[in-house]
Design a protein around this motif. Structure first.
Motif, PDB file in Angstrom:
ATOM      1  N   SER A 177      41.088  77.383  17.249  1.00  0.00           N
ATOM      2  CA  SER A 177      42.397  77.619  17.573  1.00  0.00           C
ATOM      3  C   SER A 177      43.199  78.092  16.379  1.00  0.00           C
ATOM      4  CB  SER A 177      42.698  76.136  17.846  1.00  0.00           C
ATOM      5  OG  SER A 177      42.717  75.335  16.581  1.00  0.00           O
ATOM      6  N   ILE A 178      42.783  78.290  15.274  1.00  0.00           N
ATOM      7  CA  ILE A 178      43.518  78.970  14.044  1.00  0.00           C
ATOM      8  C   ILE A 178      43.818  80.260  14.335  1.00  0.00           C
ATOM      9  CG2 ILE A 178      43.639  79.246  11.545  1.00  0.00           C
ATOM     10  CD1 ILE A 178      42.102  76.734  11.161  1.00  0.00           C
ATOM     11  N   ASP A 179      45.043  80.632  14.371  1.00  0.00           N
ATOM     12  CA  ASP A 179      45.275  82.173  14.968  1.00  0.00           C
ATOM     13  C   ASP A 179      44.976  83.197  14.219  1.00  0.00           C
ATOM     14  OD1 ASP A 179      46.420  81.172  17.414  1.00  0.00           O
ATOM     15  OD2 ASP A 179      48.543  81.033  16.414  1.00  0.00           O
ATOM     16  N   PHE A 180      45.115  83.188  12.801  1.00  0.00           N
ATOM     17  CA  PHE A 180      44.704  84.364  12.017  1.00  0.00           C
ATOM     18  C   PHE A 180      43.502  84.051  11.052  1.00  0.00           C
ATOM     19  CE2 PHE A 180      49.120  83.885  12.484  1.00  0.00           C
ATOM     20  CZ  PHE A 180      49.626  85.155  13.157  1.00  0.00           C
ATOM     21  N   PRO A 181      42.938  85.062  10.707  1.00  0.00           N
ATOM     22  CA  PRO A 181      41.436  85.009  10.137  1.00  0.00           C
ATOM     23  C   PRO A 181      41.874  84.457   8.696  1.00  0.00           C
ATOM     24  CG  PRO A 181      41.574  87.276  11.223  1.00  0.00           C
ATOM     25  CD  PRO A 181      42.789  86.515  11.321  1.00  0.00           C
ATOM     26  N   ASN A 182      42.650  84.770   7.919  1.00  0.00           N
ATOM     27  CA  ASN A 182      42.844  84.152   6.806  1.00  0.00           C
ATOM     28  C   ASN A 182      42.913  82.707   6.595  1.00  0.00           C
ATOM     29  OD1 ASN A 182      42.392  86.433   5.027  1.00  0.00           O
ATOM     30  ND2 ASN A 182      44.723  86.730   4.723  1.00  0.00           N
ATOM     31  N   PRO A 183      43.735  81.966   7.354  1.00  0.00           N
ATOM     32  CA  PRO A 183      43.798  80.497   7.666  1.00  0.00           C
ATOM     33  C   PRO A 183      42.322  79.935   8.000  1.00  0.00           C
ATOM     34  CG  PRO A 183      45.685  81.212   8.568  1.00  0.00           C
ATOM     35  CD  PRO A 183      44.956  82.515   8.391  1.00  0.00           C
ATOM     36  N   LYS A 184      41.598  80.625   8.776  1.00  0.00           N
ATOM     37  CA  LYS A 184      40.276  80.000   9.158  1.00  0.00           C
ATOM     38  C   LYS A 184      39.533  80.106   7.897  1.00  0.00           C
ATOM     39  CE  LYS A 184      40.121  81.739  13.858  1.00  0.00           C
ATOM     40  NZ  LYS A 184      39.544  82.770  15.080  1.00  0.00           N
ATOM     41  N   TYR A 185      39.409  81.257   7.436  1.00  0.00           N
ATOM     42  CA  TYR A 185      38.880  81.432   6.165  1.00  0.00           C
ATOM     43  C   TYR A 185      38.983  80.423   4.780  1.00  0.00           C
ATOM     44  CZ  TYR A 185      36.387  83.269   1.874  1.00  0.00           C
ATOM     45  OH  TYR A 185      35.943  83.559   0.652  1.00  0.00           O
ATOM     46  N   GLU A 186      40.330  80.172   4.837  1.00  0.00           N
ATOM     47  CA  GLU A 186      40.840  79.276   3.754  1.00  0.00           C
ATOM     48  C   GLU A 186      40.295  77.685   3.950  1.00  0.00           C
ATOM     49  OE1 GLU A 186      42.117  79.930   1.128  1.00  0.00           O
ATOM     50  OE2 GLU A 186      41.811  81.973   1.164  1.00  0.00           O
ATOM     51  N   MET A 187      40.274  77.298   5.395  1.00  0.00           N
ATOM     52  CA  MET A 187      39.833  76.151   5.742  1.00  0.00           C
ATOM     53  C   MET A 187      38.470  76.221   5.692  1.00  0.00           C
ATOM     54  SD  MET A 187      40.541  73.008   6.820  1.00  0.00           S
ATOM     55  CE  MET A 187      42.126  72.884   7.401  1.00  0.00           C
ATOM     56  N   ILE A 188      37.462  77.236   6.066  1.00  0.00           N
ATOM     57  CA  ILE A 188      36.207  77.177   5.865  1.00  0.00           C
ATOM     58  C   ILE A 188      35.884  76.887   4.261  1.00  0.00           C
ATOM     59  CG2 ILE A 188      34.076  78.192   5.801  1.00  0.00           C
ATOM     60  CD1 ILE A 188      35.076  79.569   8.819  1.00  0.00           C
ATOM     61  N   LYS A 189      36.808  77.290   3.606  1.00  0.00           N
ATOM     62  CA  LYS A 189      36.558  77.597   2.129  1.00  0.00           C
ATOM     63  C   LYS A 189      36.536  76.145   1.681  1.00  0.00           C
ATOM     64  CE  LYS A 189      38.341  79.805  -2.101  1.00  0.00           C
ATOM     65  NZ  LYS A 189      39.503  80.868  -2.444  1.00  0.00           N
ATOM     66  N   LYS A 190      37.880  75.530   1.982  1.00  0.00           N
ATOM     67  CA  LYS A 190      38.256  74.246   1.509  1.00  0.00           C
ATOM     68  C   LYS A 190      37.138  73.293   2.077  1.00  0.00           C
ATOM     69  CE  LYS A 190      42.452  71.533   1.853  1.00  0.00           C
ATOM     70  NZ  LYS A 190      43.871  71.563   2.324  1.00  0.00           N
ATOM     71  N   ILE A 191      36.653  73.074   3.296  1.00  0.00           N
ATOM     72  CA  ILE A 191      35.599  72.280   3.971  1.00  0.00           C
ATOM     73  C   ILE A 191      34.468  72.335   2.780  1.00  0.00           C
ATOM     74  CG2 ILE A 191      34.125  71.773   5.639  1.00  0.00           C
ATOM     75  CD1 ILE A 191      36.236  72.661   7.594  1.00  0.00           C
TER      76      ILE A 191
END
Length: 76
Positions: free
Chosen positions: A19-33
């Motif tokens: 549901s996160i629109d842009f690739p960077n926020p997805k990547y950042e969330m995965i990195k944060k997790i």
């Protein structure tokens, strides 16, 4: 006319990240997790794909980060 209760939509980790629109926020969330759980990003990708389910402690950390209840994170 009777009022029917609204069915609450549940979301899991995979749906949340999709549901996160842009690739960077997805990547950042995965990195944060990964950082919060003390694992590599590859582990998080395996959790998202459903190949592996993390232990309860990691599930609780993911729940805190995403706001998704633990019981909804993964399809078991």
């Amino acid at each position: 006319m009777p009022h029917s209760p609204m069915k609450k939509k549940t979301i899991n980790l995979k749906s949340y990240l999709e549901s996160i629109d842009f690739p960077n926020p997805k990547y950042e969330m995965i990195k944060k997790i990964a950082q919060q759980c003390g694992v590599r990003k590859g582990s998080v990708y395996r959790w998202i794909s459903g190949k592996v389910v993390p232990d309860k402690l990691k599930q609780e950390k993911i729940s805190e980060l995403t706001g998704i209840p633990v019981e909804n994170l993964f399809d078991e």
